[in-house]
Design a protein around this motif. Structure first.
Motif, PDB file in Angstrom:
ATOM      1  N   ARG A   9       0.807  -1.214   0.000  1.00 39.78           N
ATOM      2  CA  ARG A   9       0.000   0.000   0.000  1.00 39.78           C
ATOM      3  C   ARG A   9       0.851   1.279   0.000  1.00 39.78           C
ATOM      4  O   ARG A   9       0.553   2.210  -0.769  1.00 39.78           O
ATOM      5  N   PRO A  10       1.907   1.378   0.811  1.00 42.39           N
ATOM      6  CA  PRO A  10       2.725   2.601   0.803  1.00 42.39           C
ATOM      7  C   PRO A  10       3.406   2.888  -0.529  1.00 42.39           C
ATOM      8  O   PRO A  10       3.748   4.044  -0.816  1.00 42.39           O
ATOM      9  N   ALA A  11       3.623   1.865  -1.362  1.00 40.67           N
ATOM     10  CA  ALA A  11       4.263   2.084  -2.664  1.00 40.67           C
ATOM     11  C   ALA A  11       3.391   2.989  -3.537  1.00 40.67           C
ATOM     12  O   ALA A  11       3.902   3.893  -4.223  1.00 40.67           O
ATOM     13  N   ILE A  12       2.092   2.757  -3.520  1.00 41.88           N
ATOM     14  CA  ILE A  12       1.172   3.588  -4.302  1.00 41.88           C
ATOM     15  C   ILE A  12       1.055   4.976  -3.672  1.00 41.88           C
ATOM     16  O   ILE A  12       1.021   5.992  -4.378  1.00 41.88           O
ATOM     17  N   GLU A  13       1.037   5.021  -2.352  1.00 38.27           N
ATOM     18  CA  GLU A  13       0.924   6.306  -1.659  1.00 38.27           C
ATOM     19  C   GLU A  13       2.139   7.184  -1.933  1.00 38.27           C
ATOM     20  O   GLU A  13       2.004   8.398  -2.138  1.00 38.27           O
ATOM     21  N   ALA A  14       3.325   6.597  -1.953  1.00 43.68           N
ATOM     22  CA  ALA A  14       4.543   7.365  -2.224  1.00 43.68           C
ATOM     23  C   ALA A  14       4.533   7.905  -3.644  1.00 43.68           C
ATOM     24  O   ALA A  14       4.905   9.075  -3.886  1.00 43.68           O
ATOM     25  N   LEU A  15       4.101   7.091  -4.594  1.00 48.64           N
ATOM     26  CA  LEU A  15       4.025   7.540  -5.984  1.00 48.64           C
ATOM     27  C   LEU A  15       2.973   8.630  -6.145  1.00 48.64           C
ATOM     28  O   LEU A  15       3.169   9.592  -6.901  1.00 48.64           O
ATOM     29  N   GLU A  16       1.880   8.489  -5.422  1.00 50.73           N
ATOM     30  CA  GLU A  16       0.828   9.507  -5.468  1.00 50.73           C
ATOM     31  C   GLU A  16       1.350  10.857  -4.977  1.00 50.73           C
ATOM     32  O   GLU A  16       1.042  11.909  -5.556  1.00 50.73           O
ATOM     33  N   LYS A  17       2.171  10.845  -3.931  1.00 56.97           N
ATOM     34  CA  LYS A  17       2.733  12.085  -3.395  1.00 56.97           C
ATOM     35  C   LYS A  17       3.680  12.742  -4.402  1.00 56.97           C
ATOM     36  O   LYS A  17       3.684  13.964  -4.567  1.00 56.97           O
ATOM     37  N   VAL A  18       4.500  11.934  -5.080  1.00 57.74           N
ATOM     38  CA  VAL A  18       5.414  12.474  -6.085  1.00 57.74           C
ATOM     39  C   VAL A  18       4.619  13.109  -7.222  1.00 57.74           C
ATOM     40  O   VAL A  18       4.935  14.218  -7.684  1.00 57.74           O
ATOM     41  N   LEU A  19       3.579  12.417  -7.692  1.00 56.47           N
ATOM     42  CA  LEU A  19       2.748  12.948  -8.769  1.00 56.47           C
ATOM     43  C   LEU A  19       2.065  14.247  -8.346  1.00 56.47           C
ATOM     44  O   LEU A  19       2.015  15.215  -9.111  1.00 56.47           O
ATOM     45  N   ARG A  20       1.547  14.276  -7.128  1.00 52.62           N
ATOM     46  CA  ARG A  20       0.855  15.472  -6.654  1.00 52.62           C
ATOM     47  C   ARG A  20       1.802  16.665  -6.590  1.00 52.62           C
ATOM     48  O   ARG A  20       1.459  17.775  -7.013  1.00 52.62           O
ATOM     49  N   ARG A  21       3.000  16.433  -6.088  1.00 49.10           N
ATOM     50  CA  ARG A  21       3.980  17.528  -6.004  1.00 49.10           C
ATOM     51  C   ARG A  21       4.334  18.038  -7.401  1.00 49.10           C
ATOM     52  O   ARG A  21       4.481  19.242  -7.620  1.00 49.10           O
ATOM     53  N   GLY A  22       4.482  17.094  -8.343  1.00 47.69           N
ATOM     54  CA  GLY A  22       4.810  17.498  -9.700  1.00 47.69           C
ATOM     55  C   GLY A  22       3.691  18.265 -10.382  1.00 47.69           C
ATOM     56  O   GLY A  22       3.934  19.210 -11.139  1.00 47.69           O
ATOM     57  N   GLN A  23       2.452  17.861 -10.107  1.00 43.81           N
ATOM     58  CA  GLN A  23       1.302  18.553 -10.695  1.00 43.81           C
ATOM     59  C   GLN A  23       1.133  19.940 -10.077  1.00 43.81           C
ATOM     60  O   GLN A  23       0.842  20.913 -10.784  1.00 43.81           O
ATOM     61  N   GLU A  24       1.339  20.030  -8.782  1.00 46.45           N
ATOM     62  CA  GLU A  24       1.201  21.324  -8.106  1.00 46.45           C
ATOM     63  C   GLU A  24       2.271  22.315  -8.532  1.00 46.45           C
ATOM     64  O   GLU A  24       2.035  23.522  -8.558  1.00 46.45           O
ATOM     65  N   SER A  25       3.438  21.812  -8.901  1.00 42.54           N
ATOM     66  CA  SER A  25       4.523  22.692  -9.345  1.00 42.54           C
ATOM     67  C   SER A  25       4.477  22.968 -10.843  1.00 42.54           C
ATOM     68  O   SER A  25       5.307  23.713 -11.366  1.00 42.54           O
ATOM     69  N   GLY A  26       3.510  22.358 -11.542  1.00 39.23           N
ATOM     70  CA  GLY A  26       3.350  22.607 -12.966  1.00 39.23           C
ATOM     71  C   GLY A  26       4.273  21.811 -13.860  1.00 39.23           C
ATOM     72  O   GLY A  26       4.370  22.085 -15.061  1.00 39.23           O
ATOM     73  N   VAL A  27       4.960  20.814 -13.307  1.00 42.15           N
ATOM     74  CA  VAL A  27       5.901  20.002 -14.082  1.00 42.15           C
ATOM     75  C   VAL A  27       5.199  18.792 -14.688  1.00 42.15           C
ATOM     76  O   VAL A  27       5.453  18.438 -15.850  1.00 42.15           O
ATOM     77  N   PHE A  28       4.330  18.130 -13.926  1.00 41.77           N
ATOM     78  CA  PHE A  28       3.619  16.944 -14.389  1.00 41.77           C
ATOM     79  C   PHE A  28       2.222  17.325 -14.869  1.00 41.77           C
ATOM     80  O   PHE A  28       1.590  18.229 -14.324  1.00 41.77           O
ATOM     81  N   ARG A  29       1.745  16.584 -15.859  1.00 42.64           N
ATOM     82  CA  ARG A  29       0.399  16.828 -16.362  1.00 42.64           C
ATOM     83  C   ARG A  29      -0.641  16.232 -15.410  1.00 42.64           C
ATOM     84  O   ARG A  29      -0.344  15.345 -14.609  1.00 42.64           O
TER      85      ARG A  29
END
Length: 231
Positions: free
Chosen positions: A142-162
């Motif tokens: 379960r934490p593997a998905i949660e960690a990836l979700e956090k990385v994606l969220r940070r990237g989206q909030e900073s405008g780097v990830f779609r």
């Protein structure tokens, strides 16, 4: 006869008290090799006992039965990869660097731990029956998905990830690219040659897998800006 066997187990258990964790680690290490090479049905407890500092009776004393040992080995295999992910300290990296590091770790872990891949393949042959019985494996993954979700969220909030990238789907894609490299290495190299499985070939594949994943996640304007800066 039964009393003698019980007394023998008790003596071995008393002896193992001097280093019980060491004994358990030895059993799990050898059992990983035995199960990953021969599967659940083909693995022999006698062989595991012969290669460790214990006996068949002590293995059953620690793990209950053959299936209990197999399930514990499966948990150990998943624990190792998830423990490695938690040690990456992705929170301290910018999102793109964090995702690249996670991709490279997954690819490199899998190629250096083919026994893990074989264990997963064997468990799929059994339709995931032992995984369903293990709360430990569910809690580990379960934490593997949660960690990836956090990385994606940070990237989206900073405008780097779609926007719109699903963390579970992305985890599947990273795992699939890294898994095939090991699970199909024998057949692939037999058909096409072994150039991709040299140290140089594996390093190139690891780098390209991370690049493919990043290109999927990065915003188009960010990719264009990065390519322009690299010219």
């Amino acid at each position: 006869m039964k009393q003698a066997a019980t007394a023998s187990v008790a003596r071995e258990a008393k002896s193992a008290k001097r280093d019980p964790e060491g004994v358990r680690r030895d059993i799990l290490t050898v059992a990983m090799e035995e199960f990953s090479q021969n599967g659940l049905s083909g693995a022999r407890i006698d062989e595991i006992a012969a290669r460790t500092r214990t006996s068949k009776r002590m293995i059953y004393y620690y793990f209950g039965d053959k299936e209990g040992l197999y399930q514990r080995v499966l948990e150990e295999a998943y624990g190792k990869v998830r423990g490695g992910e938690s040690d990456l300290e992705l929170e301290g990296l910018d999102p793109a660097a964090a995702l690249e590091k996670l991709c490279r770790f997954t690819f490199d872990h899998h190629r250096r731990n083919p026994a893990f891949i074989r264990m997963v393949m064997i468990e799929n042959v059994h339709h995931g029956r032992h995984m369903r019985l293990s709360e430990t494996i569910r809690d580990l993954n379960r934490p593997a998905i949660e960690a990836l979700e956090k990385v994606l969220r940070r990237g989206q909030e900073s405008g780097v990830f779609r926007k719109g990238v699903d963390p579970l789907e992305l985890h599947w894609e990273i795992s699939a690219l890294s898994f095939f490299n090991v699970s199909n290495s024998a057949t692939f190299s037999h058909i096409f040659g072994g150039s991709l499985f040299t140290d140089e070939g594996q390093e190139t594949l690891s780098r390209h897998v991370a690049e493919m994943v990043l290109r999927y996640v990065l915003r188009a304007d960010h990719i264009a800006a990065t390519e322009k800066a690299g010219r």
